[in-house]
Design a protein around this motif. Structure first.
Motif, PDB file in Angstrom:
ATOM      1  N   VAL A  29       0.831  -1.205   0.000  1.00  0.00           N
ATOM      2  CA  VAL A  29       0.000   0.000   0.000  1.00  0.00           C
ATOM      3  C   VAL A  29       0.867   1.256   0.000  1.00  0.00           C
ATOM      4  O   VAL A  29       2.052   1.209   0.325  1.00  0.00           O
ATOM      5  CB  VAL A  29      -0.943   0.034   1.227  1.00  0.00           C
ATOM      6  N   MET A  30       0.219   2.374  -0.347  1.00  0.00           N
ATOM      7  CA  MET A  30       0.861   3.690  -0.254  1.00  0.00           C
ATOM      8  C   MET A  30      -0.013   4.591   0.601  1.00  0.00           C
ATOM      9  O   MET A  30      -1.244   4.506   0.563  1.00  0.00           O
ATOM     10  CB  MET A  30       1.070   4.293  -1.642  1.00  0.00           C
ATOM     11  N   LEU A  31       0.635   5.475   1.356  1.00  0.00           N
ATOM     12  CA  LEU A  31      -0.068   6.387   2.260  1.00  0.00           C
ATOM     13  C   LEU A  31      -0.652   7.571   1.494  1.00  0.00           C
ATOM     14  O   LEU A  31      -0.059   8.051   0.517  1.00  0.00           O
ATOM     15  CB  LEU A  31       0.892   6.917   3.319  1.00  0.00           C
ATOM     16  N   ILE A  36      -9.433  -2.144  -1.129  1.00  0.00           N
ATOM     17  CA  ILE A  36      -8.466  -1.408  -1.968  1.00  0.00           C
ATOM     18  C   ILE A  36      -8.069  -0.063  -1.361  1.00  0.00           C
ATOM     19  O   ILE A  36      -7.131   0.580  -1.824  1.00  0.00           O
ATOM     20  CB  ILE A  36      -8.985  -1.214  -3.420  1.00  0.00           C
ATOM     21  N   MET A  37      -8.795   0.371  -0.300  1.00  0.00           N
ATOM     22  CA  MET A  37      -8.428   1.586   0.425  1.00  0.00           C
ATOM     23  C   MET A  37      -8.973   1.459   1.841  1.00  0.00           C
ATOM     24  O   MET A  37     -10.130   1.090   2.031  1.00  0.00           O
ATOM     25  CB  MET A  37      -9.028   2.827  -0.227  1.00  0.00           C
ATOM     26  N   THR A  88       0.188  14.848  12.648  1.00  0.00           N
ATOM     27  CA  THR A  88      -0.991  14.270  12.023  1.00  0.00           C
ATOM     28  C   THR A  88      -2.041  13.963  13.093  1.00  0.00           C
ATOM     29  O   THR A  88      -1.769  13.257  14.045  1.00  0.00           O
ATOM     30  CB  THR A  88      -0.623  12.969  11.274  1.00  0.00           C
ATOM     31  N   ARG A  89      -3.231  14.550  12.912  1.00  0.00           N
ATOM     32  CA  ARG A  89      -4.292  14.327  13.890  1.00  0.00           C
ATOM     33  C   ARG A  89      -5.171  13.146  13.503  1.00  0.00           C
ATOM     34  O   ARG A  89      -5.689  12.451  14.346  1.00  0.00           O
ATOM     35  CB  ARG A  89      -5.148  15.581  14.034  1.00  0.00           C
ATOM     36  N   LYS A  90      -5.363  12.962  12.212  1.00  0.00           N
ATOM     37  CA  LYS A  90      -6.215  11.873  11.743  1.00  0.00           C
ATOM     38  C   LYS A  90      -5.351  10.702  11.302  1.00  0.00           C
ATOM     39  O   LYS A  90      -4.243  10.892  10.802  1.00  0.00           O
ATOM     40  CB  LYS A  90      -7.075  12.335  10.569  1.00  0.00           C
ATOM     41  N   LEU A  91      -5.873   9.523  11.464  1.00  0.00           N
ATOM     42  CA  LEU A  91      -5.153   8.340  10.996  1.00  0.00           C
ATOM     43  C   LEU A  91      -5.171   8.341   9.464  1.00  0.00           C
ATOM     44  O   LEU A  91      -6.207   8.634   8.852  1.00  0.00           O
ATOM     45  CB  LEU A  91      -5.816   7.073  11.536  1.00  0.00           C
ATOM     46  N   PRO A  92      -4.030   8.033   8.858  1.00  0.00           N
ATOM     47  CA  PRO A  92      -3.954   8.113   7.391  1.00  0.00           C
ATOM     48  C   PRO A  92      -4.717   6.980   6.693  1.00  0.00           C
ATOM     49  O   PRO A  92      -4.950   5.921   7.263  1.00  0.00           O
ATOM     50  CB  PRO A  92      -2.455   7.985   7.111  1.00  0.00           C
ATOM     51  N   TYR A  93      -5.082   7.255   5.462  1.00  0.00           N
ATOM     52  CA  TYR A  93      -5.665   6.245   4.579  1.00  0.00           C
ATOM     53  C   TYR A  93      -4.541   5.662   3.745  1.00  0.00           C
ATOM     54  O   TYR A  93      -3.553   6.343   3.451  1.00  0.00           O
ATOM     55  CB  TYR A  93      -6.720   6.867   3.656  1.00  0.00           C
ATOM     56  N   VAL A  94      -4.710   4.402   3.365  1.00  0.00           N
ATOM     57  CA  VAL A  94      -3.727   3.769   2.483  1.00  0.00           C
ATOM     58  C   VAL A  94      -4.465   3.179   1.283  1.00  0.00           C
ATOM     59  O   VAL A  94      -5.634   2.809   1.375  1.00  0.00           O
ATOM     60  CB  VAL A  94      -2.905   2.680   3.207  1.00  0.00           C
ATOM     61  N   PHE A  95      -3.741   3.106   0.160  1.00  0.00           N
ATOM     62  CA  PHE A  95      -4.318   2.633  -1.088  1.00  0.00           C
ATOM     63  C   PHE A  95      -3.499   1.469  -1.623  1.00  0.00           C
ATOM     64  O   PHE A  95      -2.269   1.551  -1.679  1.00  0.00           O
ATOM     65  CB  PHE A  95      -4.319   3.757  -2.133  1.00  0.00           C
ATOM     66  N   THR A  96      -4.206   0.415  -2.004  1.00  0.00           N
ATOM     67  CA  THR A  96      -3.531  -0.710  -2.664  1.00  0.00           C
ATOM     68  C   THR A  96      -3.316  -0.325  -4.133  1.00  0.00           C
ATOM     69  O   THR A  96      -3.728   0.755  -4.568  1.00  0.00           O
ATOM     70  CB  THR A  96      -4.396  -1.983  -2.608  1.00  0.00           C
ATOM     71  N   GLU A  97      -2.706  -1.225  -4.888  1.00  0.00           N
ATOM     72  CA  GLU A  97      -2.482  -0.958  -6.310  1.00  0.00           C
ATOM     73  C   GLU A  97      -3.811  -0.689  -7.023  1.00  0.00           C
ATOM     74  O   GLU A  97      -3.915   0.219  -7.846  1.00  0.00           O
ATOM     75  CB  GLU A  97      -1.759  -2.147  -6.947  1.00  0.00           C
ATOM     76  N   GLN A  98      -4.843  -1.468  -6.693  1.00  0.00           N
ATOM     77  CA  GLN A  98      -6.152  -1.255  -7.312  1.00  0.00           C
ATOM     78  C   GLN A  98      -6.758   0.077  -6.862  1.00  0.00           C
ATOM     79  O   GLN A  98      -7.410   0.767  -7.649  1.00  0.00           O
ATOM     80  CB  GLN A  98      -7.112  -2.408  -6.967  1.00  0.00           C
ATOM     81  N   ILE A 129       3.936   4.923 -10.690  1.00  0.00           N
ATOM     82  CA  ILE A 129       3.587   4.056  -9.558  1.00  0.00           C
ATOM     83  C   ILE A 129       3.229   2.654 -10.054  1.00  0.00           C
ATOM     84  O   ILE A 129       3.684   1.653  -9.498  1.00  0.00           O
ATOM     85  CB  ILE A 129       2.426   4.661  -8.736  1.00  0.00           C
ATOM     86  N   MET A 130       2.431   2.568 -11.105  1.00  0.00           N
ATOM     87  CA  MET A 130       2.028   1.262 -11.642  1.00  0.00           C
ATOM     88  C   MET A 130       3.249   0.484 -12.126  1.00  0.00           C
ATOM     89  O   MET A 130       3.355  -0.729 -11.897  1.00  0.00           O
ATOM     90  CB  MET A 130       1.020   1.412 -12.788  1.00  0.00           C
ATOM     91  N   ARG A 131       4.164   1.154 -12.782  1.00  0.00           N
ATOM     92  CA  ARG A 131       5.397   0.486 -13.233  1.00  0.00           C
ATOM     93  C   ARG A 131       6.188  -0.042 -12.039  1.00  0.00           C
ATOM     94  O   ARG A 131       6.773  -1.130 -12.097  1.00  0.00           O
ATOM     95  CB  ARG A 131       6.246   1.446 -14.064  1.00  0.00           C
ATOM     96  N   THR A 132       6.215   0.717 -10.960  1.00  0.00           N
ATOM     97  CA  THR A 132       6.938   0.279  -9.759  1.00  0.00           C
ATOM     98  C   THR A 132       6.271  -0.951  -9.149  1.00  0.00           C
ATOM     99  O   THR A 132       6.958  -1.907  -8.768  1.00  0.00           O
ATOM    100  CB  THR A 132       7.015   1.429  -8.728  1.00  0.00           C
TER     101      THR A 132
END
Length: 198
Positions: A25-27, A57-58, A81-91, A112-115
């Motif tokens: 995932v990415m933040l 997927i998120m 950071t006050r709020k907990l972050p969201y993360v996203f999968t490749e999809q 990002i997709m290439r990575t």
């Protein structure tokens, strides 16, 4: 342009990909920085389109996940950071690309997709090589066992052959020993006897 190239570098992108809940995932904050928008703006666009982002997927990190993630970094760039972050999968990133339709967003998503593809290929290659090495190791162990078994069989055969050869030599020796010849009893001659012959 230099900053953009730095952000789109596969190594830089890979350093922003984390494994959480068994997924890569990415933040949200890292994505917002790459897209050139504020994290708040990115998350608002997502919230307006929540149907596109199911939880597989998120998702939002738990406090424990967030604390573990923060503890992995010596110097923190996490700020207050006050709020907990969201993360996203490749999809999730693919869905996000449909929301952010700028030239920068398109370039970022392609990078990002290439990575992600490179990571998957690397994992596949590593798993394949590991499996091949395991197969080779198993074959070598089998050969070692077979060599030991073969040596044992050869030794058994050699022992059997030695016994058989010894038996043959004994038989030959027994045949070649000359037994003392016994004098055959004199036989009577066959035929007519005349008076002259006694």
């Amino acid at each position: 342009i230099m900053e953009e190239e730095k952000l789109l570098n596969p190594v830089a992108i890979e350093s922003l990909i984390y494994e959480i809940r068994g997924q890569k995932v990415m933040l949200d904050k890292d994505l917002a920085k790459m897209y050139g928008v504020e994290t708040k703006v990115l998350n608002q666009a997502v919230k307006r389109n929540m149907k596109r982002f199911p939880e597989d997927i998120m998702f939002q990190l738990t406090q424990e996940e967030y604390d573990i993630l923060k503890s992995q970094f010596v110097t923190s760039s996490w700020g207050g950071t006050r709020k907990l972050p969201y993360v996203f999968t490749e999809q999730g990133l693919a869905m996000l690309s449909g929301l952010l339709n700028s030239d920068v967003a398109i370039k970022v998503n392609i990078a990002i997709m290439r990575t992600f593809v490179a990571i998957r290929n690397h994992l596949y290659t590593t798993q394949r090589v590991t499996a091949e090495l395991e197969a080779i190791k198993a074959k070598l162990e089998l050969l070692d066992r077979n060599d030991e078994d073969n040596l044992e069989v050869i030794n058994d055969l050699s022992e059997d052959m030695r016994r058989e050869i010894d038996t043959i030599y004994q038989a030959i020796a027994a045949l070649s020993v000359k037994e003392p010849t016994q004098k055959e009893p004199q036989r009577q001659k066959i035929g007519f006897k005349t008076q002259n012959s006694k």
